[in-house]
Design a protein around this motif. Structure first.
Motif, short mmCIF file in Angstrom:
data_model
loop_
_atom_site.label_atom_id
_atom_site.label_comp_id
_atom_site.label_asym_id
_atom_site.label_seq_id
_atom_site.Cartn_x
_atom_site.Cartn_y
_atom_site.Cartn_z
N GLU A 154 -32.00 74.87 58.03
CA GLU A 154 -31.29 76.13 58.16
C GLU A 154 -30.10 76.19 57.21
N LYS A 155 -29.41 75.08 57.08
CA LYS A 155 -28.26 75.01 56.19
C LYS A 155 -28.67 75.28 54.74
N SER A 156 -29.83 74.79 54.36
CA SER A 156 -30.30 74.95 52.98
C SER A 156 -30.68 76.39 52.65
N LYS A 157 -30.88 77.23 53.67
CA LYS A 157 -31.26 78.62 53.44
C LYS A 157 -30.07 79.51 53.11
N VAL A 158 -28.87 79.04 53.43
CA VAL A 158 -27.67 79.86 53.27
C VAL A 158 -26.96 79.48 51.97
N PHE A 159 -26.63 80.49 51.17
CA PHE A 159 -25.94 80.25 49.90
C PHE A 159 -24.57 79.65 50.16
N ASP A 160 -24.22 78.64 49.40
CA ASP A 160 -22.95 77.94 49.57
C ASP A 160 -21.84 78.71 48.86
N VAL A 161 -21.13 79.58 49.61
CA VAL A 161 -20.16 80.47 49.00
C VAL A 161 -18.93 79.74 48.46
N LYS A 162 -18.69 78.50 48.90
CA LYS A 162 -17.48 77.82 48.44
C LYS A 162 -17.52 77.53 46.94
N GLN A 163 -18.72 77.64 46.33
CA GLN A 163 -18.82 77.41 44.90
C GLN A 163 -18.40 78.64 44.08
N ILE A 164 -18.24 79.79 44.75
CA ILE A 164 -17.86 81.01 44.04
C ILE A 164 -16.35 81.07 43.87
N HIS A 165 -15.91 81.49 42.69
CA HIS A 165 -14.50 81.70 42.43
C HIS A 165 -14.22 83.20 42.62
N PHE A 166 -13.86 83.59 43.84
CA PHE A 166 -13.64 85.00 44.14
C PHE A 166 -12.33 85.46 43.50
N ALA A 167 -12.41 86.50 42.66
CA ALA A 167 -11.24 86.98 41.93
C ALA A 167 -10.14 87.41 42.88
N MET A 168 -8.93 86.99 42.60
CA MET A 168 -7.77 87.37 43.40
C MET A 168 -6.99 88.51 42.76
N ASN A 169 -7.03 88.57 41.44
CA ASN A 169 -6.13 89.50 40.77
C ASN A 169 -6.75 90.02 39.47
N GLY A 170 -8.03 90.36 39.53
CA GLY A 170 -8.68 90.91 38.34
C GLY A 170 -8.06 92.25 37.94
N ASN A 171 -7.96 92.49 36.64
CA ASN A 171 -7.30 93.71 36.16
C ASN A 171 -8.31 94.59 35.44
N TRP A 172 -9.50 94.71 36.04
CA TRP A 172 -10.57 95.47 35.40
C TRP A 172 -10.26 96.96 35.35
N GLN A 173 -9.51 97.48 36.32
CA GLN A 173 -9.24 98.91 36.36
C GLN A 173 -8.41 99.37 35.17
N ASN A 174 -7.74 98.44 34.51
CA ASN A 174 -6.98 98.75 33.30
C ASN A 174 -7.67 98.23 32.05
N ASP A 175 -8.98 98.02 32.17
CA ASP A 175 -9.81 97.53 31.06
C ASP A 175 -9.31 96.19 30.52
N GLU A 176 -8.73 95.39 31.41
CA GLU A 176 -8.32 94.05 31.01
C GLU A 176 -9.21 93.03 31.72
N THR A 177 -8.95 91.75 31.49
CA THR A 177 -9.86 90.72 31.97
C THR A 177 -9.50 90.26 33.38
N ASN A 178 -10.25 89.28 33.85
CA ASN A 178 -9.98 88.67 35.15
C ASN A 178 -9.18 87.38 35.00
N ILE A 179 -8.58 87.17 33.84
CA ILE A 179 -7.81 85.96 33.57
C ILE A 179 -6.33 86.30 33.45
N HIS A 180 -5.52 85.64 34.28
CA HIS A 180 -4.07 85.76 34.18
C HIS A 180 -3.51 84.37 33.87
N ARG A 181 -2.83 84.26 32.76
CA ARG A 181 -2.24 82.98 32.39
C ARG A 181 -0.96 82.73 33.17
N ILE A 182 -0.62 81.45 33.29
CA ILE A 182 0.66 81.08 33.88
C ILE A 182 1.68 81.06 32.74
N VAL A 183 2.59 82.02 32.76
CA VAL A 183 3.47 82.18 31.60
C VAL A 183 4.85 81.56 31.79
#
Length: 205
Positions: A154-183
């Motif tokens: 049963e465990k093998s049937k469920v996708f392991d979501v912990k491997q996904i990097h869910f975006a926290m602060n993507g700036n797509w609405q301003n046509d920018e990327t999903n990468i924010h550098r530490i400045v």
């Protein structure tokens, strides 16, 4: 540009009001290319996100919630330039339970490039590991191999979501990327305290 010494000083001085435990980050290891800083803890938890699994010290946030906080300073080869990886992991459990439930993890990894597959900063959802822990506990109480095999199937049937990097602060609405550098230090402090306030509201409702 980040001043790591000043950053640690500011985090230690300004974070104490947010935690039931005393908050103190210190350097725990150093090599020519890597320095690791962690917040002192008063209890233990198993960090199941890393392989091999690591027992880490966690500090009490509030009630039965605990945190693990780590900063890695990574120095580029043949230079004095460095970038930072920040990691915050939230656990739930009793102070004496060294196998607390690992709920989620926030990370901000600065690889000094605007082109990465993974959003920065991002979330990892690890709460499914609470079920894995329960499965393991139940399996230990049964001798029948078919029951254990059923859990694994049963465990093998469920996708392991912990491997996904869910975006926290993507700036797509301003046509920018999903990468924010530490400045600079200020960007880290604002991210850290913003996360603490946001998560406390979401969890403590």
């Amino acid at each position: 540009m980040v001043d790591i010494d000043l950053l640690i000083e500011d985090l230690n001085r300004k974070s104490s009001l947010f935690f039931e435990d005393h908050f103190n980050i210190r350097e725990i290891s150093r090599t020519p290319r890597l320095s690791v800083f962690r917040a002192d803890g008063t209890s233990y938890a198993i960090n199941r996100f890393e392989i091999p699994l690591e027992k880490v010290k966690v500090f009490r946030w509030f009630n039965d919630y605990w945190m693990f906080f780590e900063i890695k300073k990574i120095i580029a080869p043949n230079t004095t330039n460095f970038h930072l990886n920040l990691s915050i992991c939230v656990f739930q459990g009793d102070i004496l339970d060294e196998d607390k439930y690992q709920l989620f993890r926030a990370e901000w990894d600065d690889y000094d490039t605007d082109y990465q597959n993974h959003s920065q900063p991002h979330w990892h959802i690890t709460s499914s590991q609470a079920l894995e822990k329960t499965f393991t506990s139940y399996a230990s109480d049964f001798e029948k191999k078919d029951f254990i095999d059923l859990l694994e199937e049963e465990k093998s049937k469920v996708f392991d979501v912990k491997q996904i990097h869910f975006a926290m602060n993507g700036n797509w609405q301003n046509d920018e990327t999903n990468i924010h550098r530490i400045v600079n230090n200020d960007s880290i402090l604002k991210w850290w305290f913003g996360l603490l306030k946001h998560l406390r509201i979401e969890i403590d409702t």
